[in-house]
Design an enzyme around this catalytic site. Structure first.
Site, PDB file in Angstrom:
ATOM      1  CG  ASP A 185      -1.852   1.188   1.288  1.00 29.77           C
ATOM      2  OD1 ASP A 185      -1.662   2.134   0.489  1.00 29.77           O
ATOM      3  OD2 ASP A 185      -2.776   1.178   2.124  1.00 29.77           O
ATOM      4  CG  HIS A 186       0.857   4.434  -2.974  1.00 29.21           C
ATOM      5  ND1 HIS A 186      -0.357   3.968  -3.412  1.00 29.21           N
ATOM      6  CD2 HIS A 186       0.727   5.786  -2.877  1.00 29.21           C
ATOM      7  CE1 HIS A 186      -1.188   4.978  -3.584  1.00 29.21           C
ATOM      8  NE2 HIS A 186      -0.566   6.094  -3.267  1.00 29.21           N
ATOM      9  CG  HIS A 248      -4.798   4.644   0.258  1.00 28.49           C
ATOM     10  ND1 HIS A 248      -3.840   3.661   0.151  1.00 28.49           N
ATOM     11  CD2 HIS A 248      -5.031   5.053  -1.013  1.00 28.49           C
ATOM     12  CE1 HIS A 248      -3.511   3.496  -1.114  1.00 28.49           C
ATOM     13  NE2 HIS A 248      -4.225   4.325  -1.836  1.00 28.49           N
TER      14      HIS A 248
END
Length: 518
Positions: A185-186, A248
């Protein structure tokens, strides 16, 4: 030479090498790591794809991606030539076993050439439907067996719902061990997101007040100005709740709400995050409309330009009921946070691209000042700015200069660019380096991914059962639908207007422009 310890010899095997993710994110990130001498001397990138392109054409295409998306700007000829000298390519059918035997031989050749057993990082930059056949073929070729060297990276979306996430975890777990699996998950690679842990647990000043006694509520906003761009086909099957909140925003919530870890070991940190997700109060089906709202943008104006509504976007159904805005209210039922609401909102075609966490503190228990002194009084607030600028701001009260007692809110601010005067790495740079090191701290574990789906499943189910009749219900360029205001207003609160950052022309110094509050 870099003074940082380098990872062991590594080969990045990128499935879907010709795809957009590789072009925009992976190769620019690896190139920046190369320029900063963060990569091991024995390092290679092996691109797996099915398109019939020459190596020269592929390299030319990748350079355009670096020129456009690297934080360092356009690639210079000499270092770029040295970097692409690490590339090799394998044209393959991802469902053909013989091609994986050829892959295995190529990896053995690297080991022999380097006289070392290199890490083998299988990066699945692929559509979700292709994960299962690739994983199964890797197992057939026995490329999964070395627990120390073989690692697999899976991009979001990690499943489409709880059931599919569990199936995907089961598939991966049958072939790889959990410590070989990196669910990326960037957002967790962003400097300010990581800095939440440092801010909370490296400073004795804040942790004693980080609880329900002093905090009134928490708001997490991730706003985007853009529409769906080139992702219409995917996004119309996902929507804002799946695309942003399930991963996120819930990840950010975990960092804000988690208990202090005993150590910074990857499983210890992830254990604390899972505890938060499991403590989130279950939303009953009949309560969904009290805890979650959705919206879809219509046509409108952003920065003086007219933009089309969601249903007019490429690859989007003209009758789509997919939400492009979602806001939810969550409670973490434990001793620290009991009955303190966490308000999360995200959407596309909002007025600005901005990501912020706002910690709103309770009012002081008693005001000893005269009424004339507190006309402009406001409760304390702590703001963690994630993008476009990265920093932390604290609002507190001070006496306004003059002969009379008059209080006025002021802001104490910290910005990365001013404090450290170094360029922060992009999120993917941090995460790719951690994969090579085998550090899974910033990656989701299987139980964490499933727990996040459990949180939003009641909302997904209710929204699937009852189709919205008012879409589109907010204009592009607005802060979402009116129902989002009602969601928080029913608690006697309002959404905090994000703090816009306006930079000087040379972008050297930024100053806060505080929007007036409702």
């Amino acid at each position: 030479m870099s003074s940082h310890p380098l990872p062991d010899a590594s080969v990045f095997i990128i499935f879907g090498f010709a795809g957009d993710l590789t072009w925009r994110k992976l190769v620019p990130a690896l190139y920046n790591l190369f320029l900063e001498e963060r990569l091991p001397e024995r390092f290679a990138i092996l691109g797996i794809g099915h398109k019939h392109q020459s190596a020269k054409d592929i390299k030319k295409h990748l350079k355009k991606g670096v020129d456009q998306f690297s934080r360092r700007g356009q690639a210079e000829k000499e270092p770029w030539e040295r970097f692409v000298g690490r590339f090799s390519f394998l044209e393959a059918d991802l469902q053909e076993s013989k091609d994986y035997k050829e892959l295995s031989q190529k990896l053995d050749d690297f080991d022999e050439q380097w006289d070392a057993e290199a890490n083998r990082i299988f990066y699945l930059a692929l559509p979700p439907r292709m994960i299962e056949p690739v994983v199964q073929e890797l197992a057939k070729a026995k490329l999964n067996l070395d627990r120390q060297r073989a690692r697999i990276v899976v991009e979001k979306p990690f499943g489409h719902d709880l059931k599919s996430a569990r199936q995907l975890n089961r598939l991966l777990g049958e072939v790889f061990t959990e410590d070989q699996i990196f669910r990326i998950d960037h957002y967790l690679g962003k400097e300010t997101v990581q800095n939440i842990l440092a801010f909370r647990f490296a400073n004795a000043l804040f942790e004693p007040i980080w609880n329900r006694r002093y905090i009134d509520h928490v708001q997490i906003t991730v706003a985007e100005q853009v529409g769906v761009e080139h992702r219409g086909h995917y996004y119309d099957q996902a929507g804002a709740l799946r695309d942003m909140i399930q991963n996120h925003l819930l990840q950010i919530l975990c960092l804000v709400a988690m208990e202090a870890p005993i150590s910074f070991h990857d499983d210890e940190v992830r254990n604390k995050k899972v505890d938060v997700l499991r403590a989130i109060r279950n939303i009953l089906p009949e309560q969904v409309n009290q805890y979650a709202v959705r919206g879809q943008y219509g046509g409108g104006w952003i920065e003086g330009a007219h933009v089309e509504g969601y249903r007019s976007e490429p690859d989007v159904s003209s009758e789509s009921t997919t939400e492009t805005f979602a806001a939810v209210k969550l409670f973490v039922d434990n001793w620290r946070w009991q009955d303190i609401p966490f308000y999360l909102r995200t959407g596309k075609r909002l007025p600005a691209k901005i990501s912020e966490v706002s910690i709103q503190f309770r009012p002081v228990p008693h005001q000893p000042f005269p009424a004339s002194a507190v006309l402009d009084w406001r409760p304390n607030r702590l703001l963690i700015a994630i993008q476009p600028e990265e920093g932390i701001l604290i609002r507190f009260e001070a006496k306004y200069p003059g002969p009379e007692m008059r209080l006025s809110p002021v802001v104490m601010q910290f910005y990365y660019r001013e404090a450290f005067r170094v360029q922060a790495p992009e999120a993917y740079e941090t995460l790719l380096l951690d994969i090579m090191r085998g550090d899974a701290t910033l990656f989701m574990r299987a139980d964490q991914a499933e727990a996040a789906w459990v949180v939003i499943t009641p909302i997904l189910t209710a929204w699937q059962d009852i189709q919205p009749m008012d879409f589109p219900n907010y204009q592009a360029g607005m802060w979402g639908p009116e129902t989002a205001e009602i969601l928080i207003a029913q608690d006697g609160r309002s959404w905090i207007m994000p703090t816009f950052l306006r930079c000087q022309e040379d972008a050297a110094i930024c100053r806060v422009v505080a929007e007036p509050e409702p």
